[in-house]
Design a protein around this motif. Structure first.
Motif, mmCIF file in Angstrom:
data_model
loop_
_atom_site.group_PDB
_atom_site.id
_atom_site.type_symbol
_atom_site.label_atom_id
_atom_site.label_comp_id
_atom_site.label_asym_id
_atom_site.label_seq_id
_atom_site.Cartn_x
_atom_site.Cartn_y
_atom_site.Cartn_z
ATOM 1 N N LEU A 1 -7.397 14.410 3.273
ATOM 2 C CA LEU A 1 -5.969 14.369 3.360
ATOM 3 C C LEU A 1 -5.684 15.392 4.213
ATOM 4 O O LEU A 1 -4.447 15.268 5.056
ATOM 5 C CB LEU A 1 -5.323 14.656 1.951
ATOM 6 N N ASP A 2 -5.932 16.575 4.405
ATOM 7 C CA ASP A 2 -5.553 17.352 5.488
ATOM 8 C C ASP A 2 -5.616 16.674 6.896
ATOM 9 O O ASP A 2 -5.097 17.050 7.613
ATOM 10 C CB ASP A 2 -6.438 18.674 5.288
ATOM 11 N N GLY A 3 -6.732 16.103 6.761
ATOM 12 C CA GLY A 3 -6.995 15.412 8.279
ATOM 13 C C GLY A 3 -6.002 14.502 8.451
ATOM 14 O O GLY A 3 -5.524 14.234 9.867
ATOM 15 N N VAL A 4 -5.380 13.844 7.644
ATOM 16 C CA VAL A 4 -4.395 12.939 7.803
ATOM 17 C C VAL A 4 -2.924 13.689 8.220
ATOM 18 O O VAL A 4 -2.129 13.317 8.918
ATOM 19 C CB VAL A 4 -4.165 11.900 6.756
ATOM 20 N N VAL A 5 -2.596 14.778 7.236
ATOM 21 C CA VAL A 5 -1.589 15.538 7.405
ATOM 22 C C VAL A 5 -1.430 16.112 8.773
ATOM 23 O O VAL A 5 -0.244 16.272 9.354
ATOM 24 C CB VAL A 5 -1.387 16.672 6.153
ATOM 25 N N ASP A 6 -2.502 16.772 9.375
ATOM 26 C CA ASP A 6 -2.702 17.553 10.436
ATOM 27 C C ASP A 6 -2.941 16.675 11.770
ATOM 28 O O ASP A 6 -2.916 17.363 12.699
ATOM 29 C CB ASP A 6 -3.488 18.607 10.190
ATOM 30 N N ALA A 7 -2.928 15.430 11.672
ATOM 31 C CA ALA A 7 -3.335 14.593 12.843
ATOM 32 C C ALA A 7 -2.247 14.755 13.738
ATOM 33 O O ALA A 7 -1.126 14.186 13.486
ATOM 34 C CB ALA A 7 -3.341 13.027 12.304
ATOM 35 N N LYS B 1 1.055 10.033 6.659
ATOM 36 C CA LYS B 1 1.230 11.342 6.488
ATOM 37 C C LYS B 1 2.191 11.669 5.258
ATOM 38 O O LYS B 1 1.846 12.573 4.518
ATOM 39 C CB LYS B 1 2.033 12.056 7.722
ATOM 40 N N VAL B 2 3.052 10.943 5.121
ATOM 41 C CA VAL B 2 4.008 11.215 3.929
ATOM 42 C C VAL B 2 3.144 10.705 2.319
ATOM 43 O O VAL B 2 3.040 11.450 1.833
ATOM 44 C CB VAL B 2 5.281 10.170 3.792
ATOM 45 N N GLY B 3 2.165 10.042 2.607
ATOM 46 C CA GLY B 3 1.336 9.245 1.447
ATOM 47 C C GLY B 3 0.575 10.452 1.219
ATOM 48 O O GLY B 3 0.086 10.854 0.022
ATOM 49 N N ALA B 4 -0.206 11.081 2.194
ATOM 50 C CA ALA B 4 -1.126 12.194 2.129
ATOM 51 C C ALA B 4 -0.440 13.425 1.543
ATOM 52 O O ALA B 4 -1.110 13.915 0.783
ATOM 53 C CB ALA B 4 -1.853 12.349 3.526
ATOM 54 N N MET B 5 0.543 13.776 1.721
ATOM 55 C CA MET B 5 1.275 14.708 1.304
ATOM 56 C C MET B 5 1.474 14.631 -0.044
ATOM 57 O O MET B 5 1.330 15.749 -0.669
ATOM 58 C CB MET B 5 2.683 15.053 2.176
ATOM 59 N N LEU B 6 2.061 13.644 -0.497
ATOM 60 C CA LEU B 6 2.165 13.402 -1.960
ATOM 61 C C LEU B 6 0.922 13.383 -2.693
ATOM 62 O O LEU B 6 0.911 14.006 -3.696
ATOM 63 C CB LEU B 6 2.933 11.912 -2.233
ATOM 64 N N GLN B 7 -0.230 12.791 -2.094
ATOM 65 C CA GLN B 7 -1.335 12.952 -3.091
ATOM 66 C C GLN B 7 -1.906 14.224 -2.808
ATOM 67 O O GLN B 7 -2.562 14.605 -3.889
ATOM 68 C CB GLN B 7 -2.496 12.021 -2.161
ATOM 69 N N ARG B 8 -1.785 14.919 -1.858
ATOM 70 C CA ARG B 8 -2.038 16.490 -1.844
ATOM 71 C C ARG B 8 -1.435 17.164 -2.683
ATOM 72 O O ARG B 8 -1.950 18.115 -3.537
ATOM 73 C CB ARG B 8 -1.704 17.000 -0.399
ATOM 74 N N PRO C 1 -6.635 7.385 16.038
ATOM 75 C CA PRO C 1 -5.849 8.165 14.900
ATOM 76 C C PRO C 1 -5.160 7.386 13.721
ATOM 77 O O PRO C 1 -5.441 7.630 12.892
ATOM 78 C CB PRO C 1 -4.531 8.741 15.807
ATOM 79 N N LEU C 2 -4.867 6.208 14.014
ATOM 80 C CA LEU C 2 -4.266 5.192 12.808
ATOM 81 C C LEU C 2 -5.297 4.735 12.034
ATOM 82 O O LEU C 2 -5.164 4.985 10.838
ATOM 83 C CB LEU C 2 -3.371 4.111 13.600
ATOM 84 N N SER C 3 -6.379 4.250 12.756
ATOM 85 C CA SER C 3 -7.650 4.097 12.047
ATOM 86 C C SER C 3 -8.327 4.909 11.004
ATOM 87 O O SER C 3 -8.369 5.005 9.812
ATOM 88 C CB SER C 3 -8.594 3.243 13.026
ATOM 89 N N ALA C 4 -8.277 6.303 11.694
ATOM 90 C CA ALA C 4 -8.809 7.286 11.056
ATOM 91 C C ALA C 4 -8.132 7.881 9.651
ATOM 92 O O ALA C 4 -8.558 8.090 8.705
ATOM 93 C CB ALA C 4 -9.260 8.342 11.850
ATOM 94 N N ALA C 5 -6.799 7.767 9.978
ATOM 95 C CA ALA C 5 -5.658 8.209 8.896
ATOM 96 C C ALA C 5 -5.787 7.377 7.906
ATOM 97 O O ALA C 5 -5.975 7.648 6.592
ATOM 98 C CB ALA C 5 -4.370 8.461 9.542
ATOM 99 N N THR C 6 -5.528 6.088 8.213
ATOM 100 C CA THR C 6 -5.825 5.111 6.972
ATOM 101 C C THR C 6 -7.163 5.013 6.117
ATOM 102 O O THR C 6 -7.222 5.064 4.947
ATOM 103 C CB THR C 6 -5.587 3.461 7.483
ATOM 104 N N LEU C 7 -8.190 5.366 6.761
ATOM 105 C CA LEU C 7 -9.532 5.263 6.268
ATOM 106 C C LEU C 7 -9.621 6.566 5.371
ATOM 107 O O LEU C 7 -10.216 6.597 4.175
ATOM 108 C CB LEU C 7 -10.538 5.113 7.207
ATOM 109 N N ARG C 8 -9.075 7.564 5.808
ATOM 110 C CA ARG C 8 -9.350 8.847 5.021
ATOM 111 C C ARG C 8 -8.312 8.804 3.888
ATOM 112 O O ARG C 8 -8.650 9.311 2.778
ATOM 113 C CB ARG C 8 -8.719 10.167 5.971
ATOM 114 N N LEU C 9 -7.146 8.454 3.933
ATOM 115 C CA LEU C 9 -6.212 8.162 2.885
ATOM 116 C C LEU C 9 -6.830 7.197 1.798
ATOM 117 O O LEU C 9 -6.767 7.357 0.658
ATOM 118 C CB LEU C 9 -4.803 7.695 3.148
ATOM 119 N N LEU C 10 -7.381 6.138 2.224
ATOM 120 C CA LEU C 10 -8.004 5.101 1.221
ATOM 121 C C LEU C 10 -9.408 5.871 0.461
ATOM 122 O O LEU C 10 -9.450 5.475 -0.587
ATOM 123 C CB LEU C 10 -8.453 3.733 2.104
ATOM 124 N N VAL C 11 -10.084 6.447 1.219
ATOM 125 C CA VAL C 11 -11.100 7.032 0.448
ATOM 126 C C VAL C 11 -10.671 8.072 -0.361
ATOM 127 O O VAL C 11 -11.296 8.294 -1.475
ATOM 128 C CB VAL C 11 -12.064 7.552 1.714
#
Length: 650
Positions: A504-510, A520-527, A477-487
């Motif tokens: 980003l939804d994949g991070v927010v909903d993890a 998750k907070v970073g993904a919400m802001l970017q979303r 989960p942590l690896s996938a969320a980091t990679l999704r947000l970076l991409v």
């Protein structure tokens, strides 16, 4: 009167030399030979002689002789940059010699001066002043000049007038003893500097002009003392509102007149924070002088001018002491300017802003701790100082987690050449797999390899996508969320990828990550940013409100807005700088508004001082970044920094 910094720099290249002492020489002859070598400044010859004398059984019972050897040996060690050993040696012998009264008064005076220099170098100005006063109490006539000058240097930010009185007495003695004009000018320059820091700018300007005249005026011949006086004159002229004269004096130091501005390539520039214990204010300015060692670390950083008081002056100097350059860039700087360079500084409002990879980095640290691996604490040391320590640690790390730790530490060092860093990250990533490291650790190291190898933001995005396709990384989960947000994040002059919202939804909903996890907070802001850009303001507001943060808090969270347009063109190069042949750099701090415009750019570090500040601030004022969603349209990203380099065409 050579500055202690210059002595230390010159001593770096002096190897130990076998002294010429006749075979069978008596202890007295050996002692005399060591003293003669030390008095002549040949400490590389004196130190082996003193060490051999200390090992003599016949001398061990003679406390006075051993004390004299310890003090004189320590004096040489401090001159040879062996400061800690030298201080210890001096303090071992000093009490014995002090009890002997006038018999060893000269030794004690010199020892106190050495101790004061060492205290000054580590920014203990109060301790340095005590030692200098003790030296002054043992000095008469012309020998009072050195401790008086030293006292003036360490008290000139105290605001009590003591620095002026000390320098004034030194100047009176120097004038009465009819020192050579250049030596007299050195004393007068310090007197003027004390006046300048006391706010008596007109008197300081006059005194510095007199000092310049004693040095022969504005000639093309430049030595260390000439640079110092002319640099002080540039400050004094600026304080007096004479900008043309300030630029002229600065031009005659040679500052900013090195092709390709090698000083611009600093890899590590720390700046003191605004506020805090020192109470630094954004408008507080200081000029700090420093020397550079061949390996890129700073030696002898010292405050020259500030109106903010002693603690502020020392805080600025401590920050510069942590700066670093690559050795290859230092080699391009003329030797004279490695000895004495000045920068203009202000405090920074930037707070720690954890990178998106910070949670993964914490996993690496946790894994190493479980494996019993502990690395040396940086303890405020610069990257240039740490690099040889880290390389030595790597040589001794055979394999497994210990070698992964050593490789990661070296690879994260800013002064290590890019090829060496890439190789270190690559080896660390490979070793983490064979050592059975957890998935987050392997992901973190693989990300660092991708970031190091990528030539552009697009290349990096492609490499990160490849990592996300790895089943082991995608399943964590942590690896996938980091990679999704970076991409998903925008990169320089490139829009977010078409599937950014899905990523980003994949991070927010993890489900495996807590609701307020930083990713998750970073993904919400970017979303929220993406939805606002598509015109969905209601969706953007909902995404923003889910963060639970205020707009001010959001301004300190990754990811940051990406550059859309760099400000500036050839017309922004100041004409006065072109006419004088100046090159240089400025680090500018600024906020980014929600619409991508920059707000209140301010110069926080500049070389040479005072030349390019306005131009650099104007360039950043014209830059544009990706827009961010904020309900009230306030600042999206606070206290960003960007360096602007000014180079003349070949």
């Amino acid at each position: 009167m050579v500055a202690p910094t210059l002595v230390i720099l010159l001593a770096q290249a002096a190897p130990a030399v076998a002294p010429a002492v006749p075979p069978g020489a008596s202890l007295q002859q050996r002692f005399d030979a060591a003293n003669t070598a030390a008095a002549d400044g040949r400490c590389a010859e004196a130190l082996p002689l003193y060490a051999a004398l200390e090992a003599e059984p016949k001398l061990a019972r003679n406390a006075v002789a051993m004390a004299a050897i310890a003090v004189r040996k320590g004096g040489c060690q401090t001159r040879m940059a062996q400061v800690e050993d030298g201080e210890a040696s001096i303090r071992r012998g000093l009490p014995v010699l002090e009890k002997r009264g006038t018999e060893f008064a000269v030794d004690v005076r010199e020892a106190r001066l050495r101790l004061g220099d060492a205290a000054q170098a580590r920014f203990d100005y109060a301790g340095a002043a005590e030692d200098y006063r003790a030296a002054l109490a043992l000095a008469t006539g012309i020998f009072r000049i050195r401790p008086l000058m030293a006292l003036s240097r360490v008290t000139m930010f105290d605001g009590d007038g003591a620095a002026i009185r000390h320098a004034e007495e030194a100047l009176t003695i120097a004038t009465g003893d009819k020192l050579a004009r250049k030596e007299l000018a050195v004393v007068r320059t310090q007197y003027a500097r004390a006046l300048m820091n006391a706010g008596r700018k007109d008197e300081a300007y006059r005194a510095l002009k007199a000092s310049l005249k004693e040095q022969g005026g504005l000639t093309m011949r430049v030595g260390v003392d000439d640079i110092v006086t002319r640099s002080d004159l540039a400050i004094a002229a600026r304080l007096a509102g004479d900008q043309d004269a300030a630029r002229q004096y600065l031009a005659y130091t040679g500052a900013g007149r090195m092709r390709d501005t090698p000083f611009a390539n600093a890899k590590q520039i720390d700046l003191p924070p605004c506020g805090g214990e020192t109470g630094l204010k954004p408008d507080d300015m200081a000029v700090v002088e420093f020397s550079l060692a061949d390996d890129g670390h700073v030696i002898g950083a010292a405050p020259i001018y500030t109106g903010a008081g002693r603690e502020a002056a020392l805080e600025f100097a401590r920050a510069v002491a942590r700066w670093s350059w690559e050795a290859a860039d230092v080699a391009k700087i003329p030797l004279l300017f490695r000895y004495t360079t000045r920068v203009e500084l202000r405090c920074t409002r930037a707070a720690d802003r954890p990178a998106l990879t910070a949670p993964l980095a914490e996993e690496l640290a946790g894994w190493l701790a479980k494996e019993g691996v502990a690395l040396p604490d940086p303890a405020g040391r610069s990257d240039a100082v740490l690099a040889p320590v880290q390389r030595d640690l790597l040589k001794r790390a055979a394999g497994g987690p210990a070698r992964v730790a050593a490789l990661a530490a070296l690879a994260d060092n800013s002064v290590v050449p890019a090829a060496e860093r890439t190789a270190a990250w690559t080896e660390a990533a490979a070793l983490s797999r064979t050592a059975g490291a957890p998935a987050p650790v392997r992901t973190y190291l693989a990300i660092r390899v991708a970031q190091q190898r990528a030539d552009s933001g697009r290349d990096q995005r492609a490499a990160l996508r490849a990592l996300l396709a790895d089943p082991a990384m995608a399943a964590d989960p942590l690896s996938a969320a980091t990679l999704r947000l970076l991409v998903a994040q925008p990169v320089y002059r490139a829009a977010p990828p078409p599937d950014a919202l899905t990523l980003l939804d994949g991070v927010v909903d993890a489900p495996a990550l807590p609701a307020r996890h930083p990713l998750k907070v970073g993904a919400m802001l970017q979303r929220a940013d993406l939805l606002a850009a598509r015109g969905d303001l209601a969706g953007a507001r909902a995404a923003f409100e889910r963060t639970g943060l205020t707009e001010e808090q959001c301004a300190l969270i990754e990811p940051r807005p990406a550059v859309r347009r760099a400000g500036g063109d050839a017309n922004d190069y100041p004409m006065a700088a072109v006419q004088m042949g100046f090159e240089g750099w400025v680090r500018v701090e600024f906020d980014i508004a929600a619409n991508g415009t920059t707000v209140v750019p301010r110069a926080i570090a500049a070389y040479p001082p005072f030349v390019f500040n306005d131009a650099a601030q104007g360039i950043l004022r014209d830059a544009r970044y990706t827009s961010s969603y904020r309900p009230s349209g306030n600042v999206a990203c606070a206290a960003n920094t960007q360096s602007v380099v000014f180079r003349l065409p070949n």
